[in-house]
Design an enzyme around this catalytic site. Structure first.
Site, short mmCIF file in Angstrom:
data_model
loop_
_atom_site.label_atom_id
_atom_site.label_comp_id
_atom_site.label_asym_id
_atom_site.label_seq_id
_atom_site.Cartn_x
_atom_site.Cartn_y
_atom_site.Cartn_z
N LEU A 126 0.82 -1.14 -0.24
CA LEU A 126 -0.08 0.00 0.07
C LEU A 126 0.79 1.17 0.02
CD1 LEU A 126 -2.66 1.29 0.05
CD2 LEU A 126 -2.94 1.15 2.56
N ALA B 184 3.27 -1.41 9.03
CA ALA B 184 2.54 -2.15 10.16
C ALA B 184 3.06 -3.54 10.08
CB ALA B 184 0.97 -2.34 9.77
N TYR B 185 3.05 -4.35 11.16
CA TYR B 185 3.27 -5.68 11.24
C TYR B 185 2.41 -6.55 10.75
CZ TYR B 185 4.88 -10.31 13.29
OH TYR B 185 5.25 -11.51 13.36
N TYR C 262 -2.78 -10.05 15.58
CA TYR C 262 -2.56 -8.86 14.53
C TYR C 262 -3.97 -7.92 15.03
CZ TYR C 262 -3.20 -6.65 9.94
OH TYR C 262 -3.35 -5.80 9.17
N1 LIG Z 1 -2.48 -6.77 3.75
C1 LIG Z 1 -3.94 -6.94 3.82
O1 LIG Z 1 -4.61 -7.65 3.33
C2 LIG Z 1 -4.45 -6.03 4.72
C3 LIG Z 1 -5.64 -5.70 5.03
C4 LIG Z 1 -6.25 -4.88 6.02
C5 LIG Z 1 -5.38 -3.99 6.29
N2 LIG Z 1 -4.20 -3.73 5.88
C6 LIG Z 1 -3.47 -2.83 6.51
O2 LIG Z 1 -2.83 -1.99 5.52
C7 LIG Z 1 -1.52 -1.30 5.98
C8 LIG Z 1 -0.61 -1.58 4.72
O3 LIG Z 1 -0.40 -2.92 4.80
P1 LIG Z 1 0.19 -3.86 3.45
O4 LIG Z 1 -0.75 -4.68 2.90
O5 LIG Z 1 0.87 -2.74 2.46
O6 LIG Z 1 1.37 -4.57 3.99
P2 LIG Z 1 2.79 -4.77 3.80
O7 LIG Z 1 3.10 -4.67 2.25
O8 LIG Z 1 3.59 -5.88 4.67
O9 LIG Z 1 3.52 -3.48 4.00
C9 LIG Z 1 3.94 -2.99 5.52
C10 LIG Z 1 4.97 -2.22 5.43
O10 LIG Z 1 5.43 -1.98 6.79
C11 LIG Z 1 6.58 -1.92 7.05
N3 LIG Z 1 7.22 -2.37 8.40
C12 LIG Z 1 7.08 -3.59 9.27
N4 LIG Z 1 7.53 -3.58 10.12
C13 LIG Z 1 8.40 -2.38 10.25
C14 LIG Z 1 9.48 -2.17 11.00
N5 LIG Z 1 9.50 -2.58 12.31
N6 LIG Z 1 9.84 -0.47 10.86
C15 LIG Z 1 9.47 -0.08 9.84
N7 LIG Z 1 8.62 -0.53 8.61
C16 LIG Z 1 8.17 -1.61 9.05
C17 LIG Z 1 7.29 -3.16 5.99
O11 LIG Z 1 8.49 -2.90 5.67
P3 LIG Z 1 9.50 -3.81 4.81
O12 LIG Z 1 8.97 -3.72 3.30
O13 LIG Z 1 10.88 -3.47 4.98
O14 LIG Z 1 8.94 -5.26 5.47
C18 LIG Z 1 6.37 -2.84 5.01
O15 LIG Z 1 6.91 -1.93 4.00
C19 LIG Z 1 -1.21 -2.03 7.15
O16 LIG Z 1 -1.55 -0.77 8.18
C20 LIG Z 1 -2.04 -3.19 7.40
O17 LIG Z 1 -2.44 -3.54 8.77
C21 LIG Z 1 -3.63 -4.64 5.50
#
Ligand SMILES: NC(=O)c1ccc[n+]([C@@H]2O[C@H](COP(=O)([O-])OP(=O)(O)OC[C@H]3O[C@@H](n4cnc5c(N)ncnc54)[C@H](OP(=O)(O)O)[C@@H]3O)[C@@H](O)[C@H]2O)c1
Length: 291
Positions: A12, A60-61, A125
């Protein structure tokens, strides 16, 4: 506007940075290298140093199953770091949009969840994401919390890319058909976030694409749409299975359709249907080198 995006390497975050830049905003994109959210004592100062008009917290984690065995790290990133980001933004009077999840709900409802429905996360989570929402709103009651669901895009890892890989490799695969929700393309979420901040919205909002489906029907749609667009297909068969036949460390909510009534009033445009967005995303993926 100057907009700071955390998690700029995530699926995202990357799309959001591209969409904000295409709208001529001045974007500060912070990846884990520039802002490590597990070092909570450094976050507020780093965020404040940029003095962005808006901060969008996409980091996010997100490893739903692994969080069950790493609850401390999940809490650190999803709760403590979210609070520290809010402290940083609050310290200089900036505005904050924090991204959250449908997994704050337990999935027992049979009609779409509204922003005021009772939260009850089933796993670590969801629990830590909910605590992140609460910590953010406690400090900044005017912050935007955007809950979304079933996120996929051309960057990073997600269900669409996994299914594309599996249907190219295998003759048959099984996908659960008793978890119901709505897929959401990162480009649509980013567009909605841009509209929310441009309109200076406040409070909790739900956003997904339009429509309702199961993971099984989503997988079938990926295969059919992918086939039409020339992706390699081997799997002739996708079998529906119940979740009990696919046990995971973290329990999953059975139904997390999110009501978009509140956000519709703000957006001022029609939210795309998930099937149309899937088609657009697959076309973009095919045209890119990211498959
Ligand atoms: N994926 C889903 O289906 C979903 C559904 C509902 C809501 N969401 C929410 O949408 C948002 C974006 O999620 P996404 O799908 O884009 O997830 P994602 O691809 O896993 O991206 C999460 C990002 O957070 C970073 N991150 C994790 N731990 C970190 C740390 N300790 N320090 C700095 N950065 C860190 C990761 O860095 P790295 O790239 O270095 O690992 C990654 O760039 C989140 O808030 C998630 O909870 C996601």
């Amino acid at each position: 506007m100057k907009i700071l995006v955390t998690g700029a390497n995530g699926q995202l975050g990357r799309e959001t940075v591209l969409i904000l830049r295409a709208s001529s905003h001045d974007v500060v994109a912070l990846t884990r290298q520039e802002l490590d959210l597990s070092k909570t004592d450094q976050i507020a100062e780093c965020i404040a140093s940029h003095r962005a008009d808006w901060v969008i917290n996409c980091a996010a984690y997100t490893q739903v199953d692994k969080a069950e065995s790493e609850p401390e790290l999940a809490s650190l990133v999803n709760r403590d770091a979210a609070q520290a980001v809010a402290e940083g933004v609050h310290s200089y009077g900036g505005k904050l949009l924090h991204v959250s999840t449908d997994y704050v709900f337990d999935g027992t409802q049979s009609h779409a969840y509204s922003e005021s429905d009772t939260t009850h996360p089933l796993g670590i989570y969801g629990k830590t994401k909910l605590e992140g929402e609460q910590a953010t709103l406690k400090l900044m009651p005017d912050a935007i919390i955007l809950r979304t669901a079933w996120v996929y895009g051309i960057h990073g890892h997600n269900f669409v890319k996994t299914i594309l890989r599996l249907i190219a490799e295998r003759d048959e695969l099984s996908v659960v058909d008793d978890q119901i929700g709505t897929p959401s393309w990162t480009a649509d979420i980013a567009q909605a976030m841009l509209a929310l901040i441009e309109k200076e919205a406040k409070g909790i909002f739900h956003f997904t694409d339009e429509g309702v489906t199961s993971w099984f029907d989503f997988a079938v749609a990926i295969r059919e749409t992918g086939k039409n667009q020339g992706f390699p297909i081997k799997a002739a068969k996708i079998c529906p299975i119940p979740s009990k036949n696919y046990p995971t460390p973290a329990p999953r909510p059975a139904f997390t359709v999110l009501s978009k009534e509140k956000i519709r009033g703000i957006l001022g445009y029609d939210i795309p249907h998930w099937q149309d967005s899937l088609q657009s995303m697959l076309k973009k993926l095919k045209d890119s080198t990211l498959i």
